[in-house]
Design a protein around this motif. Structure first.
Motif, PDB file in Angstrom:
ATOM      1  N   ALA A 153       0.905  -0.895   0.048  1.00  0.00           N
ATOM      2  CA  ALA A 153      -0.506   0.171  -0.023  1.00  0.00           C
ATOM      3  C   ALA A 153       1.098   1.367  -0.135  1.00  0.00           C
ATOM      4  CB  ALA A 153      -1.203   0.387   1.502  1.00  0.00           C
TER       5      ALA A 153
ATOM      6  N   ASP B 228       2.421   1.673  -2.753  1.00  0.00           N
ATOM      7  CA  ASP B 228       1.762   2.093  -4.644  1.00  0.00           C
ATOM      8  C   ASP B 228       1.081   3.309  -4.670  1.00  0.00           C
ATOM      9  OD1 ASP B 228       1.946  -0.071  -5.309  1.00  0.00           O
ATOM     10  OD2 ASP B 228      -0.245  -0.981  -3.919  1.00  0.00           O
ATOM     11  N   LEU B 229       1.394   3.812  -2.970  1.00  0.00           N
ATOM     12  CA  LEU B 229       1.135   5.554  -3.270  1.00  0.00           C
ATOM     13  C   LEU B 229       2.396   6.222  -3.882  1.00  0.00           C
ATOM     14  CD1 LEU B 229      -0.372   7.478  -2.475  1.00  0.00           C
ATOM     15  CD2 LEU B 229       0.555   7.293   0.191  1.00  0.00           C
TER      16      LEU B 229
ATOM     17  N   SER C 197     -15.980   6.004  -8.170  1.00  0.00           N
ATOM     18  CA  SER C 197     -15.143   6.140  -7.683  1.00  0.00           C
ATOM     19  C   SER C 197     -14.116   4.846  -8.110  1.00  0.00           C
ATOM     20  CB  SER C 197     -15.545   5.686  -5.952  1.00  0.00           C
ATOM     21  OG  SER C 197     -16.501   6.152  -5.440  1.00  0.00           O
TER      22      SER C 197
ATOM     23  N   TYR D  79     -11.081   5.852 -10.131  1.00  0.00           N
ATOM     24  CA  TYR D  79     -10.354   7.562  -9.192  1.00  0.00           C
ATOM     25  C   TYR D  79      -9.569   6.392  -7.721  1.00  0.00           C
ATOM     26  CZ  TYR D  79     -12.778  10.633 -11.599  1.00  0.00           C
ATOM     27  OH  TYR D  79     -13.497  11.320 -12.999  1.00  0.00           O
ATOM     28  N   ASP D  80      -9.674   5.749  -7.343  1.00  0.00           N
ATOM     29  CA  ASP D  80      -9.183   5.975  -5.849  1.00  0.00           C
ATOM     30  C   ASP D  80      -7.425   5.505  -6.097  1.00  0.00           C
ATOM     31  OD1 ASP D  80      -9.468   2.927  -6.751  1.00  0.00           O
ATOM     32  OD2 ASP D  80     -10.803   2.565  -4.664  1.00  0.00           O
ATOM     33  N   GLY D  81      -7.294   4.885  -7.095  1.00  0.00           N
ATOM     34  CA  GLY D  81      -6.095   5.032  -6.845  1.00  0.00           C
ATOM     35  C   GLY D  81      -5.378   2.944  -6.568  1.00  0.00           C
ATOM     36  N   ARG D  82      -6.403   2.240  -6.587  1.00  0.00           N
ATOM     37  CA  ARG D  82      -6.128   1.207  -6.332  1.00  0.00           C
ATOM     38  C   ARG D  82      -6.479   0.303  -7.729  1.00  0.00           C
ATOM     39  NH1 ARG D  82     -10.896   0.025  -1.463  1.00  0.00           N
ATOM     40  NH2 ARG D  82      -9.876   1.491   0.129  1.00  0.00           N
TER      41      ARG D  82
ATOM     42  N   ASN E 219     -17.086   6.867 -18.702  1.00  0.00           N
ATOM     43  CA  ASN E 219     -15.974   7.595 -19.636  1.00  0.00           C
ATOM     44  C   ASN E 219     -15.545   9.020 -19.282  1.00  0.00           C
ATOM     45  OD1 ASN E 219     -16.473   5.994 -22.393  1.00  0.00           O
ATOM     46  ND2 ASN E 219     -17.670   7.715 -22.942  1.00  0.00           N
TER      47      ASN E 219
ATOM     48  N   ARG F  58     -10.222   7.572 -15.233  1.00  0.00           N
ATOM     49  CA  ARG F  58      -9.359   7.935 -15.967  1.00  0.00           C
ATOM     50  C   ARG F  58      -7.971   6.728 -15.856  1.00  0.00           C
ATOM     51  NH1 ARG F  58     -10.685  11.335 -18.379  1.00  0.00           N
ATOM     52  NH2 ARG F  58     -11.607  12.294 -18.086  1.00  0.00           N
TER      53      ARG F  58
ATOM     54  N   MET G 130     -16.019  17.097 -19.288  1.00  0.00           N
ATOM     55  CA  MET G 130     -14.950  15.410 -19.481  1.00  0.00           C
ATOM     56  C   MET G 130     -13.216  15.762 -19.665  1.00  0.00           C
ATOM     57  SD  MET G 130     -16.135  13.244 -17.145  1.00  0.00           S
ATOM     58  CE  MET G 130     -17.817  12.961 -15.924  1.00  0.00           C
ATOM     59  N   THR G 131     -13.056  17.262 -20.022  1.00  0.00           N
ATOM     60  CA  THR G 131     -11.892  17.368 -20.781  1.00  0.00           C
ATOM     61  C   THR G 131     -10.602  15.916 -19.537  1.00  0.00           C
ATOM     62  OG1 THR G 131     -11.100  19.232 -19.241  1.00  0.00           O
ATOM     63  CG2 THR G 131     -12.405  19.631 -21.336  1.00  0.00           C
ATOM     64  N   ALA G 132      -9.142  15.728 -20.196  1.00  0.00           N
ATOM     65  CA  ALA G 132      -8.553  15.312 -19.348  1.00  0.00           C
ATOM     66  C   ALA G 132      -8.204  16.230 -18.323  1.00  0.00           C
ATOM     67  CB  ALA G 132      -8.138  14.828 -20.336  1.00  0.00           C
ATOM     68  N   ARG G 133      -7.494  16.635 -17.278  1.00  0.00           N
ATOM     69  CA  ARG G 133      -7.687  16.721 -16.701  1.00  0.00           C
ATOM     70  C   ARG G 133      -6.298  16.164 -14.836  1.00  0.00           C
ATOM     71  NH1 ARG G 133     -12.281  15.450 -15.510  1.00  0.00           N
ATOM     72  NH2 ARG G 133     -13.302  14.791 -13.619  1.00  0.00           N
TER      73      ARG G 133
ATOM     74  N   ARG H  10      -5.274  14.984 -12.157  1.00  0.00           N
ATOM     75  CA  ARG H  10      -6.321  13.869 -10.817  1.00  0.00           C
ATOM     76  C   ARG H  10      -6.550  15.268 -10.012  1.00  0.00           C
ATOM     77  NH1 ARG H  10      -6.745   9.335 -12.200  1.00  0.00           N
ATOM     78  NH2 ARG H  10      -5.457   7.830 -11.562  1.00  0.00           N
TER      79      ARG H  10
ATOM     80  N   LYS I 274      -6.641  17.137  -5.686  1.00  0.00           N
ATOM     81  CA  LYS I 274      -6.652  16.137  -4.545  1.00  0.00           C
ATOM     82  C   LYS I 274      -7.092  17.106  -3.437  1.00  0.00           C
ATOM     83  CE  LYS I 274      -1.863  17.292  -6.159  1.00  0.00           C
ATOM     84  NZ  LYS I 274      -0.560  16.698  -6.299  1.00  0.00           N
TER      85      LYS I 274
ATOM     86  N   ARG J  14     -12.430  13.225  -5.700  1.00  0.00           N
ATOM     87  CA  ARG J  14     -12.801  11.578  -5.366  1.00  0.00           C
ATOM     88  C   ARG J  14     -11.330  11.325  -4.986  1.00  0.00           C
ATOM     89  NH1 ARG J  14     -17.571  10.976  -7.538  1.00  0.00           N
ATOM     90  NH2 ARG J  14     -18.009   8.633  -5.932  1.00  0.00           N
ATOM     91  N   ILE J  15     -11.959  10.597  -3.548  1.00  0.00           N
ATOM     92  CA  ILE J  15     -10.497  10.627  -2.527  1.00  0.00           C
ATOM     93  C   ILE J  15     -10.069   9.857  -3.442  1.00  0.00           C
ATOM     94  CG2 ILE J  15     -11.552   9.089  -1.625  1.00  0.00           C
ATOM     95  CD1 ILE J  15     -10.495   9.708   1.219  1.00  0.00           C
ATOM     96  N   ASN J  16      -8.796   9.880  -3.100  1.00  0.00           N
ATOM     97  CA  ASN J  16      -7.607   8.741  -4.158  1.00  0.00           C
ATOM     98  C   ASN J  16      -7.367   7.865  -1.800  1.00  0.00           C
ATOM     99  OD1 ASN J  16      -5.118   7.100  -3.450  1.00  0.00           O
ATOM    100  ND2 ASN J  16      -4.193   8.198  -5.437  1.00  0.00           N
ATOM    101  N   SER J  17      -8.516   6.128  -2.179  1.00  0.00           N
ATOM    102  CA  SER J  17      -8.168   5.510  -1.422  1.00  0.00           C
ATOM    103  C   SER J  17      -7.399   5.093  -0.601  1.00  0.00           C
ATOM    104  CB  SER J  17      -9.492   3.930  -1.867  1.00  0.00           C
ATOM    105  OG  SER J  17     -10.878   4.675  -2.332  1.00  0.00           O
ATOM    106  N   ALA J  18      -6.234   5.273  -1.597  1.00  0.00           N
ATOM    107  CA  ALA J  18      -4.777   3.847  -1.222  1.00  0.00           C
ATOM    108  C   ALA J  18      -3.764   5.306  -0.750  1.00  0.00           C
ATOM    109  CB  ALA J  18      -3.910   3.856  -3.070  1.00  0.00           C
TER     110      ALA J  18
END
Lengths: 336, 336
Positions: free
Chosen positions: A55, A58-59, A111, A114-117, A134, A137, B1-4, B6, B8, B51-55
């Motif tokens: 973990a 990964d971060l 989510s 997006y959540d980085g997992r 769509n 990301r 929805m343009t690419a942007r 992430r 935080k 959106r939260i980064n769960s990692a």
DNA sequence: CTGAAAGCGCTTACAG
DNA sequence: CTGAAAGCGCTTACAG
């Protein structure tokens, strides 16, 4: 094996008398440290029982070394071999696999991307909100099912042509009146197979009927009961899935009809039971191992920045997997 | 929805004119911030699409909000409903699910219990090295299969008694000579069912034979061929799994025998196809949804620090799930 | 009710 | 070849 606090890289570094940076290097790029240092570190690792905290790694590296599989129904037997193939291929390149039902709440679904997992997605569901899909990301590949509104490459067989194979087979056996048991109304596979059925029947000058269904055993059985009540029963049946076909066949037998004596039945998918059923089921073989493996390769390539392959001028999706008709005992000559 | 890039938590904080601590609180404990602040933060979240980064959250909180399912064979249809049940139950308490094949390398396997990506394990494999399993520092529950050397609670049906139900049923129909098609030699389920078969046969004064097998369709078919070559064929057959039983039945039919006219067959598990096969299969029903759900509840309780329930004085594992015999068309009176 | 600061356990330029 | 230091993106005592 006594209970002990989780050992971290700092503990190893202290024991070995080096910095955490050196421990990190010794582990991930052994050649970048001196032999004596490497030895000290390895001994400390062994002595402490250190294992990396993924973990944290990964971060820091901003990647998860993980693939996400999304499917509309985890208990569908069609998917299980695909899961196994994806797991195997992913594992061979050092990725773990997360599996999730794709029919969870919109927010939770959003989510996931997006959540980085996870850092790549294999999507087996063509029925999700395109805005959600769509919005993710992450590199994504559509497998088996697809949706033209998803902005992602797809992989799968030619369902329209495959349905044609089934029809041609039945017509070749002398069947002139054909029935199709459909899949779920909105399902892209069902729509495509149904159209393939209709086009091929028309091309062959055969009569064509369509009954509703939803891929399940029960819907096949239901269709069989409806079929049995018909005045002029079609003698050749093409079901949108194997489960549906097996339901159709078993209900026919229960009703006292002979398969293929009274009616020939073709399925779709070639699940494991297809060749063990009595009668064994003629069906369209989908190479699920190959599909799972190819999907992982593709999404991994995307993760590494390979540009997406675009559809060619004819609009044919580039990644075609070969499907084939497998002739078994559930189909035979049309009754006189 | 343009690419942007992430977005935080810092971006949200800046836009809302507050600290990241406040954004964090507004999101995870809305009541702990003032209404006006809350509103500003929520607007900033919406505007940025944060959106939260769960990692990152997982690392900080030192938990992964994730359950790991380990099974010896992902393409086994017996597992698919368990996966679905686990996923559903886990999802309902905010946990994601990782699925992995348990037959991966020892080192990779060891890492799974350490790497900070899961905080609980549902183990469906009784055949792993106990040293590896006991080395994991994570709440773990054994489901279906078990291993006495694993230091973890288990959940499942009483396989010995269930085999007895199958035997009693066959004996009740007048069968005096019984055959068991075994599962894999070393498999704890196979060993227990086999012993249950032998004990019940002996208790009923019935003749008992055992053929080797491995739970698969093919091994059932193989056993059927061997059975057909016998001088005095047992008339009642109990297979260690449904797949094996379906293989046995279909091969019998292929060989021209009638089921249950010539031989009665009982399976184990009650997979989806059991009641659709022709003849439908008499079998032992395992409530897989219930098993999956109960396993998640148990492991979640362990994660929250509930002390392990110990086996009671009789040695009976505390978490028993009820199995039952389901009578269908593959069993009938013994031939005269 | 809110913010500054420390820290989860790693990796990686940067400097030497 | 090696270390000090910054930083991945969050949360949470602590202080006010």
């Amino acid at each position: 094996m006594t209970a002990r606090a989780r050992v971290k890289i700092k503990d190893v570094a202290t024991l070995a008398g080096v910095s955490t940076a050196t421990v990190s290097r010794a582990l991930s790029a052994p050649d970048s440290v001196g032999p004596a240092t490497r030895k000290k570190v390895m001994e400390a690792v062994k002595a402490t029982g250190y294992r990396i905290n993924s973990a944290a790694r990964d971060l820091r590296q901003r990647r998860a070394r993980s693939l996400l599989i999304l499917a509309p129904n985890l208990s569908n037997t069609f998917f299980s071999r695909i899961f196994a193939a994806v797991q195997e291929e992913a594992s061979s390149v050092g990725l773990t696999v997360q599996i999730s039902d794709s029919r969870i709440g919109r927010d939770r679904l959003l989510s996931l991307g997006y959540d980085g997992r996870a850092d790549g997605i294999v999507l087996l569901d063509g029925g999700l909100d395109p805005e959600v899909v769509n919005g993710w990301r992450l590199p994504l590949i559509q497998l088996s099912e697809w949706n033209d509104a998803y902005d992602a490459p797809r992989l799968g067989i030619d369902n329209h042509a495959a349905a044609g194979l089934a029809v041609d087979h039945l017509v070749g056996l002398g069947h002139r009146s054909l029935l199709h048991v459909n899949g779920p109304e909105e399902n892209v596979l069902a729509i495509t197979r149904r159209q393939g059925f209709l086009d091929a029947a028309s091309r062959n000058g055969a009569e064509a009927t369509v009954f509703p269904g939803d891929f399940t055993l029960e819907s096949g059985a239901e269709a069989a009961r409806r079929w049995a009540g018909l005045d002029n029963r079609p003698t050749g049946v093409f079901c949108a899935s194997d489960e549906c076909a097996l339901g159709f066949v078993s209900e026919c037998i229960r009703l006292g009809c002979d398969v293929p004596g009274d009616v020939s039945v073709v399925g779709f998918d070639d699940i494991d039971f297809a060749d063990r059923f009595v009668p064994s089921l003629t069906t369209i073989h989908q190479p699920r191992l190959e599909m799972g493996r190819a999907a992982v390769k593709q999404v991994v390539a995307m993760m590494q920045g390979t540009p997406k392959v675009e559809a060619d001028a004819t609009g044919t999706p580039p990644e075609r997997i070969e499907a084939a008709l497998v002739k078994r005992a559930s189909t035979g000559p049309a009754p006189a």
